[in-house]
Scaffold this motif. Structure first.
Motif, mmCIF file in Angstrom:
data_model
loop_
_atom_site.group_PDB
_atom_site.id
_atom_site.type_symbol
_atom_site.label_atom_id
_atom_site.label_comp_id
_atom_site.label_asym_id
_atom_site.label_seq_id
_atom_site.Cartn_x
_atom_site.Cartn_y
_atom_site.Cartn_z
ATOM 1 N N PHE A 49 -84.996 -20.851 5.766
ATOM 2 C CA PHE A 49 -83.596 -20.973 6.182
ATOM 3 C C PHE A 49 -82.948 -22.215 5.575
ATOM 4 N N ILE A 50 -83.656 -23.322 5.643
ATOM 5 C CA ILE A 50 -83.094 -24.580 5.134
ATOM 6 C C ILE A 50 -82.892 -24.508 3.628
ATOM 7 N N GLN A 51 -83.863 -23.955 2.911
ATOM 8 C CA GLN A 51 -83.729 -23.828 1.458
ATOM 9 C C GLN A 51 -82.586 -22.894 1.074
ATOM 10 N N ALA A 52 -82.287 -21.940 1.969
ATOM 11 C CA ALA A 52 -81.186 -21.016 1.706
ATOM 12 C C ALA A 52 -79.825 -21.623 2.033
ATOM 13 N N GLY A 53 -79.813 -22.816 2.654
ATOM 14 C CA GLY A 53 -78.558 -23.486 2.968
ATOM 15 C C GLY A 53 -78.100 -23.361 4.402
ATOM 16 N N ALA A 54 -78.996 -22.875 5.265
ATOM 17 C CA ALA A 54 -78.629 -22.698 6.676
ATOM 18 C C ALA A 54 -78.719 -24.004 7.446
ATOM 19 N N MET A 55 -78.005 -24.066 8.562
ATOM 20 C CA MET A 55 -78.139 -25.137 9.549
ATOM 21 C C MET A 55 -78.954 -24.578 10.712
ATOM 22 N N VAL A 56 -80.057 -25.240 11.044
ATOM 23 C CA VAL A 56 -80.938 -24.775 12.111
ATOM 24 C C VAL A 56 -80.848 -25.746 13.282
ATOM 25 N N THR A 57 -80.634 -25.216 14.486
ATOM 26 C CA THR A 57 -80.477 -26.064 15.673
ATOM 27 C C THR A 57 -81.699 -25.961 16.582
ATOM 28 N N HIS A 58 -81.750 -26.862 17.564
ATOM 29 C CA HIS A 58 -82.753 -26.757 18.610
ATOM 30 C C HIS A 58 -82.476 -25.492 19.431
ATOM 31 N N PRO A 59 -83.444 -25.009 20.208
ATOM 32 C CA PRO A 59 -83.260 -23.769 20.978
ATOM 33 C C PRO A 59 -82.372 -23.964 22.206
ATOM 34 N N TYR A 60 -81.237 -23.325 22.198
ATOM 35 C CA TYR A 60 -80.319 -23.321 23.348
ATOM 36 C C TYR A 60 -79.299 -22.219 23.127
ATOM 37 N N CYS A 61 -78.299 -22.117 23.987
ATOM 38 C CA CYS A 61 -77.347 -21.016 23.888
ATOM 39 C C CYS A 61 -76.492 -21.084 22.623
ATOM 40 N N SER A 62 -76.310 -22.277 22.098
ATOM 41 C CA SER A 62 -75.676 -22.466 20.797
ATOM 42 C C SER A 62 -74.259 -21.878 20.767
ATOM 43 N N LEU A 63 -73.861 -21.352 19.625
ATOM 44 C CA LEU A 63 -72.485 -20.895 19.436
ATOM 45 C C LEU A 63 -72.079 -19.819 20.435
ATOM 46 N N CYS A 64 -73.016 -19.012 20.887
ATOM 47 C CA CYS A 64 -72.692 -17.880 21.757
ATOM 48 C C CYS A 64 -71.936 -18.300 23.011
ATOM 49 N N GLU A 65 -72.209 -19.480 23.530
ATOM 50 C CA GLU A 65 -71.536 -19.903 24.759
ATOM 51 C C GLU A 65 -70.109 -20.381 24.509
ATOM 52 N N GLY A 66 -69.746 -20.594 23.241
ATOM 53 C CA GLY A 66 -68.372 -20.913 22.897
ATOM 54 C C GLY A 66 -67.899 -22.287 23.326
ATOM 55 N N ARG A 67 -68.816 -23.285 23.321
ATOM 56 C CA ARG A 67 -68.381 -24.598 23.760
ATOM 57 C C ARG A 67 -69.014 -25.735 22.960
ATOM 58 N N SER A 68 -69.776 -25.398 21.926
ATOM 59 C CA SER A 68 -70.407 -26.463 21.143
ATOM 60 C C SER A 68 -70.361 -26.103 19.666
ATOM 61 N N GLY A 69 -71.292 -26.605 18.882
ATOM 62 C CA GLY A 69 -71.223 -26.530 17.436
ATOM 63 C C GLY A 69 -70.999 -25.141 16.864
ATOM 64 N N GLY A 70 -70.134 -25.071 15.849
ATOM 65 C CA GLY A 70 -69.887 -23.833 15.136
ATOM 66 C C GLY A 70 -68.631 -23.092 15.531
ATOM 67 N N LEU A 71 -67.825 -23.656 16.430
ATOM 68 C CA LEU A 71 -66.621 -22.966 16.897
ATOM 69 C C LEU A 71 -65.667 -22.668 15.746
ATOM 70 N N LEU A 72 -64.944 -21.563 15.888
ATOM 71 C CA LEU A 72 -64.083 -21.065 14.821
ATOM 72 C C LEU A 72 -62.671 -21.655 14.891
ATOM 73 N N SER A 73 -62.079 -21.851 13.735
ATOM 74 C CA SER A 73 -60.684 -22.287 13.660
ATOM 75 C C SER A 73 -59.806 -21.090 13.313
ATOM 76 N N ASP A 74 -58.501 -21.306 13.228
ATOM 77 C CA ASP A 74 -57.554 -20.219 12.964
ATOM 78 C C ASP A 74 -57.966 -19.412 11.732
ATOM 79 N N ASP A 75 -57.913 -18.103 11.887
ATOM 80 C CA ASP A 75 -58.102 -17.148 10.790
ATOM 81 C C ASP A 75 -59.529 -17.069 10.252
ATOM 82 N N GLU A 76 -60.470 -17.819 10.828
ATOM 83 C CA GLU A 76 -61.852 -17.702 10.370
ATOM 84 C C GLU A 76 -62.483 -16.421 10.928
ATOM 85 N N VAL A 77 -63.429 -15.879 10.169
ATOM 86 C CA VAL A 77 -64.125 -14.651 10.550
ATOM 87 C C VAL A 77 -65.616 -14.953 10.678
#
Length: 417
Positions: A345-373
């Motif tokens: 994953f890292i060699q492919a350019g991904a960002m890997v996080t510790h295990p938690y709810c992450s982006l799915c909960e909509g309140r921490s890293g990775g949130l979307l800005s206007d017009d992003e998909v």
């Protein structure tokens, strides 16, 4: 007349000789869990109700997975009340930073075949993959259960979903879940037991079953149940013979039966902005995507990471792309490191996080800005859930997500060059 899986579990738990849809039964849960989003409310409501002790501290589990690490001012209060409840009322099964609660509950053997489990979260249906009657409740109900050890349940009617055959290459259990959701729609399973069977299901590993059971709630289901197999029992560290009573009855009464051929399944996408707005990938192929998320309690398991790693091996994500990957538990993270997936994953350019709810909960890293998909492997794409209400979220499988991260647009993995 026979019984559905849901009826059998409720009868086993309550001791009633017979139950049918609409009956009210008083269950005695095998365990309960509440996580950090609700610790403050559970603690206060428990005290407000006048309880001075928990009915059985050994059956109480507390998990921190949404708010750890803290990122908003009041997050620390939730952690404080969780630890305070554990200290005052003897709950010793406390997990902080070990992963997403819906992965940990079956992974650690808290939710097991034939159990009745209540949790303060809607995706508690996940544990139906290991044959537990597991469902979400509110914090007031949780406080009452913690004090009394009882919870009333209205016996649900059931929908039988039979899938036979072999899935084509590039098609995953997430595609099955999306197809069923697209057919039933968001309210089509409201307060029902979705019960999965057939040769495809029988051959399906636990990781994939967990994905389907997790998504059952997206059409309103009370539970999403699978009959135990020797493999799922081994996963739960129980003897199959001890739970062989939990099987499908030919003469059980189902509200309806949905029948599918696995060979007819294709990769599906839940299109913006509704989970049940399900379309074949072919109808959306080529659409530009800005971010990809692989993780959550739906698709953050080892098999999901393995599938993504196979696609990403020797490749790099598109120049404009952000790829966020979150393992569902600490154990999965460690296994993924040992197997080389994280390095891939890292060699492919991904960002890997510790295990938690992450982006799915909509309140921490990775949130979307206007017009992003975003294309995510999570379970919900509600308007504004993952950032700006002007952004768009699409849902798909880990292999489609990984391929899309490389191509920069929605693509079938088989078409990736």
């Amino acid at each position: 007349m026979g019984h559905t899986l849901a009826e059998k579990i409720l009868m086993h738990n309550t001791g009633v000789a017979d139950c049918r849809p609409g009956d009210i039964v008083i269950t005695h849960p095998d365990c309960v869990m509440f996580h950090d989003i609700y610790t403050t409310n559970v603690y206060r409501k428990f005290k407000e109700m006048g309880f001075t002790k928990s009915w059985d501290p050994e059956k109480v589990i507390i998990m921190f997975d949404h708010l750890l690490p803290t990122c908003l001012p009041l997050d620390g209060d939730h952690l404080k009340y969780g630890y305070q409840f554990a200290e005052e009322f003897g709950a010793r099964k406390v997990h902080a930073g070990d992963g997403i609660c819906h992965q940990l509950m079956p992974e650690l053997g808290y939710a097991r075949p034939g159990d009745v489990v209540f949790v303060t979260d809607s995706h508690t249906t996940t544990y139906g993959a290991v044959s537990a009657f597991s469902t979400g409740i509110g914090y007031t109900e949780m406080a009452a259960v913690l004090g009394t050890g009882e919870m009333w349940v209205r016996v649900p009617s059931a929908i039988k979903i039979q899938i036979d055959g072999t899935l084509p290459d590039g098609v995953c259990s997430k595609d099955i879940a999306l197809r069923i959701l697209g057919d039933l729609k968001a309210a089509g399973g409201t307060y029902k037991s979705l019960e999965f069977c057939g040769s495809t299901i029988d051959a399906m590993p636990v990781d994939e079953r967990l994905t389907i059971a997790n998504m059952a709630v997206e059409c309103g289901a009370k539970v999403g149940l699978f009959a135990p197999t020797k493999e799922s029992c081994a996963y739960s560290n129980v003897n199959y013979d001890d739970v062989s009573w939990l099987h499908f009855d030919d003469d059980a009464e189902y509200e309806k039966v949905l029948t599918y051929k696995a060979e007819d399944m294709v990769p599906y996408i839940a299109a913006h902005p509704y989970v049940d707005n399900v379309k074949p990938l072919s109808e959306l192929e080529g659409m530009k995507v800005d971010k990809v998320f692989i993780g959550s309690c739906t698709n953050g398991r080892l098999q999901d990471l393995a599938a993504a790693a196979r696609v990403l091996e020797g490749r790099h994500i598109a120049p404009h792309m952000e790829l966020l990957i979150t393992p569902a538990s600490r154990s999965i993270f460690k296994q993924a490191i040992a197997l080389g997936y994280i390095q891939t994953f890292i060699q492919a350019g991904a960002m890997v996080t510790h295990p938690y709810c992450s982006l799915c909960e909509g309140r921490s890293g990775g949130l979307l800005s206007d017009d992003e998909v975003l294309l995510g492997t999570n379970n919900r794409n509600f308007l504004g859930r993952l950032g700006s209400p002007k952004s768009k979220t699409y849902l798909g499988s880990p292999v489609v997500a990984a391929a899309t991260a490389v191509a920069g647009h929605l693509i079938h993995p088989a078409d990736l060059k």
